[in-house]
Structure formats: C-alpha cells, structure tokens
Design a protein around this motif. Structure first.
Motif, short mmCIF file in Angstrom:
data_model
loop_
_atom_site.label_atom_id
_atom_site.label_comp_id
_atom_site.label_asym_id
_atom_site.label_seq_id
_atom_site.Cartn_x
_atom_site.Cartn_y
_atom_site.Cartn_z
N PHE A 43 -56.06 3.51 -2.94
CA PHE A 43 -55.97 2.47 -4.02
C PHE A 43 -56.29 3.05 -5.33
O PHE A 43 -55.58 4.15 -5.93
N LYS A 44 -57.11 3.13 -5.22
CA LYS A 44 -58.02 4.01 -6.37
C LYS A 44 -58.27 5.37 -6.23
O LYS A 44 -58.18 5.92 -8.16
N ASN A 45 -58.15 6.33 -5.01
CA ASN A 45 -57.63 7.08 -5.58
C ASN A 45 -56.57 7.95 -6.01
O ASN A 45 -56.15 8.95 -6.55
N VAL A 46 -55.48 7.26 -5.43
CA VAL A 46 -53.83 6.82 -5.81
C VAL A 46 -53.58 7.02 -7.62
O VAL A 46 -53.16 7.70 -8.69
N GLU A 61 -49.51 -2.74 -5.41
CA GLU A 61 -50.64 -3.61 -5.34
C GLU A 61 -49.92 -4.46 -3.34
O GLU A 61 -50.94 -4.97 -3.01
N LYS A 62 -49.10 -5.36 -3.41
CA LYS A 62 -48.57 -6.16 -2.65
C LYS A 62 -48.12 -5.22 -1.68
O LYS A 62 -47.94 -6.14 -0.49
N LEU A 63 -47.31 -4.25 -1.88
CA LEU A 63 -47.14 -3.58 -0.28
C LEU A 63 -48.49 -3.56 0.27
O LEU A 63 -48.69 -4.03 1.53
N PHE A 298 -40.43 -4.00 -9.71
CA PHE A 298 -40.25 -4.01 -8.55
C PHE A 298 -41.97 -5.00 -7.84
O PHE A 298 -41.28 -5.65 -6.70
N GLY A 299 -42.82 -5.33 -8.24
CA GLY A 299 -43.71 -6.47 -7.79
C GLY A 299 -43.02 -7.78 -8.08
O GLY A 299 -43.23 -8.51 -7.00
N GLU A 300 -42.57 -7.86 -8.75
CA GLU A 300 -41.56 -9.08 -9.50
C GLU A 300 -40.80 -9.36 -8.14
O GLU A 300 -40.87 -10.96 -8.46
N TRP A 301 -40.33 -8.57 -7.38
CA TRP A 301 -39.15 -8.51 -6.98
C TRP A 301 -39.64 -9.07 -5.27
O TRP A 301 -39.44 -10.20 -4.46
N ILE A 302 -41.10 -8.76 -4.56
CA ILE A 302 -41.79 -9.63 -3.96
C ILE A 302 -42.43 -10.86 -4.24
O ILE A 302 -43.23 -11.01 -4.75
N LYS A 303 -42.00 -11.95 -3.30
CA LYS A 303 -42.82 -13.24 -3.14
C LYS A 303 -43.71 -13.30 -2.58
O LYS A 303 -43.02 -13.74 -0.37
#
Length: 308
Positions: A43-46, A61-63, A298-303
């Motif tokens: 994640f840090k690399n990307v 992050e949520k994935l 998109f992150g807001e849509w993942i609960k």
C-alpha cells in the motif's frame, strides 16, 4: 505479445516499486510475510502513505481491511469461475449462465476434438488468462498451452493477498463462445454493489486495439459519466448505455445482498444478460483514483462493522 511491447512492460516493472513487489510476490519471494505486513508494504509502495487499518476511510484502505477481516468461506466459491455458476444460477436463474463445455485439471487433458469450432478457455482462479478461439482450425495450441499453464501457476493470494483465491483449485474451464451480433464483440459491464445497492459501474473499451491503451469509463446508477480515472484513461467518446442496463443493475443488487462490497460483471449479448464474474477486490485495492476524492467517495459506500 511483440518484442517492443514486452520491452515496455519490462521497463515499467523495473521503474515501479509496486510492480516489482507484485512480480516478486508472484514468484514467491514474500511467502513467509504475514498478510497485514505485506499489505502495508505494498500500500505504501502504491499510494505513498501508510495504510490505516484502525480507521480506514478510502475505498482502497477498506478493501485491505476486508481482505484481512471479512473472511466469509462462501467467497471462495464465488471467485471460482466454475463453482460460482451453480451459486449464481440459484440466485438469479440458469438463463443468465454461459454454457460450460468442460473442466480439466491439465491442458493435456482437453479433448479438442469434442469442442465446437468456437470456444473460450480460462482458468477457474485467474483473471486475464484467456484464450479465445474463433476458429479451431487456426488455434495455436502451443501458445494456448503456454498461456493457460502460466495462468494455472498464478496465485492471486500470493501477489495481492486476496484470500478467497487461496483455496480455489486451479482448473481449466471451457465455455461457449459468445459475441453480440451488432458489436461483434463480448463487452462486459462491471457494477460496484454495496450490500444490495449499486452505486457505480464502468465499461472497458479499446481492449482489442493493439494501437491504444484500454479505456475505463465510470458511470453512476443513472448512467451519468463520472469525472475520474482509475487504472486507465477515459475514452474519447464515452460508451453508450447498454440496452439491459437496469436489468443488469437489478441482478447485481440481488447477488450482493449481505456483502459489504463486490464488483459484479455481466455481458449483454443480443438483448440477453449473462453473468461474468464476481470480484471482491477491484484492482486488489491497489490502484489510485484521479482525483483522490473519488477514492474517498467509494470508501463512504463501504460500511465496516464497529468502525463506522
């Protein structure tokens, strides 16, 4: 793949830390590294900043959080391209399932004489390793074998820690060849669904054009074009709304009930809708959105339980 294209890909891998890490992971270099440690490193690399698993906010992050903590055993069946067909047929009906022509453990077990003149070969646990045969007499079995055998050795869990793939048995699936009579291609439509509600979708175009990069165009549930990119540039001319858009959206919502998020793909062929696949981790959650605000949207849509 010609030599020039191969050279370009090699240079891209050498210049990108994240691509080098993915290649090394695919080769087994990080097999002894724990999932959380590996995901934080990649994640840090990307993205260039630390992965927050305590209070994840963005889609990316949520994935990663879901990879680590949402481990429903059913997901393994749902990512197996052969096994998922019975599951989906029970949910939305056999009429949406592409006909299976055969399943084998090894390429040498395939009885090509028994296959029709046109068919598609793919691996049950892979993505992208595809052999499309439009004329069996012209099929180069040597090249097909190399491609399929490479796919059989691919392990999505190893390279991006997408755990549902960890226990999928690598097999070869042959399916009926299909294309729309108007477009003369098989175009898929990819819907992002969040516990029974579609929020967005995208269409990939120019994938068969060797002279240009694949295009991704994202739309909302009313088919309004969304102003961002993710992995590929937008098309110069936006794709048209599919005839069965609402039907595909309804089917995606039916299949996603009880699942925090999933990307569910369908094909539209001569006015009929066919199921493609279910993907739990679009790009492995390792592809920046431009602009970044769409990663947050998109992150807001993942609960996520106990965090929201």
């Amino acid at each position: 793949m010609d030599f020039k294209l191969l050279l370009i890909k090699i240079v891209q891998v050498l210049k990108s830390k994240s691509k080098r890490t993915t290649l090394l992971a695919r080769l087994g270099f990080y097999n002894n590294m724990g999932d959380e440690e590996y995901l934080k490193m990649q994640f840090k690399n990307v993205f260039g900043y630390d992965l927050d698993l305590e209070k994840p906010q963005t889609y990316s992050e949520k994935l990663q959080w879901l990879k680590l903590y949402d481990r429903n055993p059913l997901y393994t069946t749902m990512v197996d391209k052969a096994a998922v067909k019975d599951y989906v047929a029970e949910k939305i009906g056999e009429q949406h399932i592409i006909k299976t022509l055969g399943v084998w453990d090894r390429f040498d077990d395939i009885d090509f004489d028994a296959l029709p003149e046109q068919f598609v070969l793919k691996c049950t646990h892979d993505s992208g390793g595809l052999v499309v045969c439009k004329d069996k007499k012209q099929l180069n079995k040597f090249i097909a074998k190399i491609k399929i055998n490479w796919g059989l050795k691919t392990n999505f869990y190893r390279q991006s820690r997408e755990w549902p793939y960890k226990d999928v048995k690598p097999r070869i699936l042959a399916e009926e060849y299909m294309e729309d009579s108007k477009t003369e291609e098989l175009r898929d439509y990819k819907f992002f669904a969040f516990d029974g509600e579609v929020k967005a979708m995208f269409i990939a175009s120019e994938r068969n054009n060797k002279d240009t990069e694949t295009r991704f165009d994202f739309f909302d549930r009313e088919f309004n074009h969304l102003p961002f990119t993710n992995g590929h540039p937008n098309a110069g001319v936006f794709p048209k709304k599919p005839e069965k858009f609402e039907e595909m959206m309804a089917l995606a919502e039916k299949l996603s009930v009880g699942i925090p998020q999933a990307r569910i793909d369908f094909y539209e062929v001569d006015g009929r809708v066919y199921f493609g696949e279910i993907t739990f981790f679009h790009w492995g959650g390792m592809m920046p959105f431009e602009p970044h605000e769409w990663d947050e949207k998109f992150g807001e849509w993942i609960k996520i339980p106990n965090i929201e």
